[in-house]
Design an enzyme around this catalytic site. Structure first.
Site, PDB file in Angstrom:
ATOM      1  N   HIS A  18       0.836  -1.211   0.000  1.00 55.41           N
ATOM      2  CA  HIS A  18       0.000   0.000   0.000  1.00 55.41           C
ATOM      3  C   HIS A  18       0.867   1.256   0.000  1.00 55.41           C
ATOM      4  O   HIS A  18       0.674   2.156  -0.830  1.00 55.41           O
ATOM      5  CB  HIS A  18      -0.906  -0.017   1.233  1.00 55.41           C
ATOM      6  CG  HIS A  18      -1.817   1.169   1.328  1.00 55.41           C
ATOM      7  ND1 HIS A  18      -3.101   1.157   0.830  1.00 55.41           N
ATOM      8  CD2 HIS A  18      -1.626   2.415   1.855  1.00 55.41           C
ATOM      9  CE1 HIS A  18      -3.665   2.334   1.046  1.00 55.41           C
ATOM     10  NE2 HIS A  18      -2.784   3.125   1.665  1.00 55.41           N
ATOM     11  N   GLU A  19       1.804   1.320   0.917  1.00 54.64           N
ATOM     12  CA  GLU A  19       2.642   2.516   1.015  1.00 54.64           C
ATOM     13  C   GLU A  19       3.577   2.662  -0.185  1.00 54.64           C
ATOM     14  O   GLU A  19       3.891   3.776  -0.596  1.00 54.64           O
ATOM     15  CB  GLU A  19       3.452   2.485   2.320  1.00 54.64           C
ATOM     16  CG  GLU A  19       2.601   2.497   3.583  1.00 54.64           C
ATOM     17  CD  GLU A  19       1.644   3.668   3.665  1.00 54.64           C
ATOM     18  OE1 GLU A  19       1.944   4.732   3.073  1.00 54.64           O
ATOM     19  OE2 GLU A  19       0.595   3.528   4.312  1.00 54.64           O
ATOM     20  N   HIS A  22       1.823   4.677  -2.862  1.00 52.79           N
ATOM     21  CA  HIS A  22       1.961   6.123  -2.656  1.00 52.79           C
ATOM     22  C   HIS A  22       3.365   6.595  -3.017  1.00 52.79           C
ATOM     23  O   HIS A  22       3.536   7.605  -3.716  1.00 52.79           O
ATOM     24  CB  HIS A  22       1.700   6.467  -1.180  1.00 52.79           C
ATOM     25  CG  HIS A  22       0.290   6.241  -0.736  1.00 52.79           C
ATOM     26  ND1 HIS A  22      -0.808   6.745  -1.407  1.00 52.79           N
ATOM     27  CD2 HIS A  22      -0.216   5.580   0.354  1.00 52.79           C
ATOM     28  CE1 HIS A  22      -1.912   6.397  -0.765  1.00 52.79           C
ATOM     29  NE2 HIS A  22      -1.579   5.685   0.301  1.00 52.79           N
TER      30      HIS A  22
END
Length: 447
Positions: A18-19, A22
């Site tokens: 997920h990170e 980003h």
């Protein structure tokens, strides 16, 4: 220990993915990334790359974050030459792309996992109905036992997992669930009338909810171990023995055996068992539970084994192109079920008691980890989808809340005031803490 280890691995993988979403998009949008952290609290490991980004693995593995250069961060002193690389200086479109990249990365991970699982293939039980409960929805429709479910609401079903997914879509609804089944080598349609079906039921069982029992072969009860000095060891039972009879009654499952044992403290019982292909009978004098002398105790560790007939199994695998198609279909289907379940919780069609918290996640992660690598991969895919969907909800503090702010900014031509955004963020934090506490209470109630 395996539960906790499985949960840490699962959270570590999903948070990292997920990170990284980003992080990767931020870099490509020209934003300077100061820190990429997996976990919170005291750093356990840290290092820097050639662009100056600090990578951290922290002590508390319950999330992560990507810290970017941003003028709104009061602890950041930004030299003028670096201002073009600040997140807040980028166009609203680029900021939206960075925010949405985390959930998108979760969906991509799910697609990749489902692609691998479809390509590798597996042997799955054919969705054959073993029993139809009397006075049930299925019985009222005329459904018969030992029929194979071919489709639910026109969606083809090859496994019980496929059947379950389609039934979960209909929770809390009124209308008709249409089953297409194979009966006596002929295909027949059975419309099952539902009215607020399982509305508000905690942990609903969709199969018993319509009145069917999936076919399962008889379970073999194995002695995985015996307690030293216990009743079983004294009677000559050993690890690896297959237990067949208790006082001349066939042993039909764990519950049946443990219930019978508990009823008979200090009594002599006969255990029929199989060892190396030979049948024997052991005379066992039961003891009592260490903490309750009113309950019988045999001193054994039990495990189960099912021998599936090949005629009741289906090898499910797909070609390269079909695997890719199925990976997208499954990701969309599970995303849709997750989103509609959230909506139905708000309308009361699905009980909020089904909201799971960290304790349930640890238990499921550990169970799937112990069951094997493929089961764990499927859990990762489903959990990743849940994280992707939940993070896109328009709640401040979540990615979806930030996305909503940027959409409003794009429509208005200028952002909401810092005061309004700050109030919304506080409300979002309060809401998320409330939801988390409620989910933990649900976990504790189901322990």
């Amino acid at each position: 220990m395996s539960m906790l280890f499985g949960a840490i691995i699962a959270l570590g993988v999903l948070v990292t993915i997920h990170e990284f979403g980003h992080f990767w998009v931020a870099r490509r949008c020209g934003v300077e990334v100061i820190r990429f952290s997996i976990g919170f609290g005291k750093p356990l490991v840290r290092w820097h790359d050639r662009l100056g980004t600090e990578y951290v693995i922290a002590m508390i593995p319950l999330g992560g974050y990507v810290k970017m250069l941003d003028e709104r961060e009061t602890d950041q002193q930004i030299p003028p030459e670096k201002l073009p690389y600040a997140f807040n200086r980028k166009s609203v479109g680029r900021r939206m792309a960075i925010v949405v990249a985390g959930p998108v990365a979760n969906f991509i991970l799910a697609i990749l996992i489902f692609f691998v699982l479809a390509l590798v293939g597996s042997k799955e039980p054919i969705p054959i109905i073993e029993k139809v409960s009397p006075e049930s929805i299925a019985s009222a429709a005329g459904l018969k036992p030992m029929t194979e479910i071919l489709a639910v609401d026109d969606v083809s079903t090859q496994t019980w997992g496929d059947v379950s997914l389609q039934l979960f879509k209909r929770l809390g609804e009124t209308g008709s669930i249409t089953l297409r089944v194979k009966e006596d080598d002929q295909e027949k349609l059975y419309p099952l009338a539902i009215n607020d079906w399982l509305r508000g039921v905690a942990q609903p069982d969709v199969f018993s909810g319509i009145g069917i029992k999936p076919y399962r072969p008889p379970i073999q009860i194995l002695l995985s171990g015996v307690t030293a000095g216990g009743a079983a060891e004294k009677a000559g039972l050993k690890g690896g023995d297959v237990l067949n009879y208790f006082n001349d009654q066939p042993i039909t499952g764990f519950q049946m055996l443990t219930d019978e044992i508990k009823k008979m403290p200090y009594q002599n019982v006969k255990i029929g068992y199989e060892r190396n292909g030979q049948n024997y009978v052991a005379n066992v004098r039961l003891m009592t539970m260490p903490d309750d002398s009113s309950l019988g105790y045999m001193g054994v560790e039990l495990s189960g084994k099912m021998d599936w007939p090949e005629t009741k199994l289906r090898h499910v695998n797909y070609s390269l192109s079909d695997s890719l198609l199925r990976s997208f279909e499954q990701t969309w289907a599970f995303s849709f079920v997750t989103l509609t379940s959230i909506k139905k919780m708000f309308t009361g069609q699905v009980s909020v008691k089904n909201l799971s918290g960290p304790i349930s996640i640890v238990k499921v992660a550990g169970s799937s980890f112990s069951s094997g690598f493929l089961y764990f991969l499927k859990f990762l895919a489903l959990f990743s989808i849940s994280l992707g969907v939940l993070n896109l909800l328009p709640i401040p503090v979540l990615d979806g809340g930030h996305l909503l702010f940027y959409i409003i900014e794009w429509v208005r031509g200028h952002p909401l005031s810092d005061e309004i955004q700050g109030m919304a963020l506080q409300l979002g934090i309060f809401l998320m803490i409330g939801v988390m506490l409620f989910a933990i209470m649900n976990d504790l109630n189901w322990l």
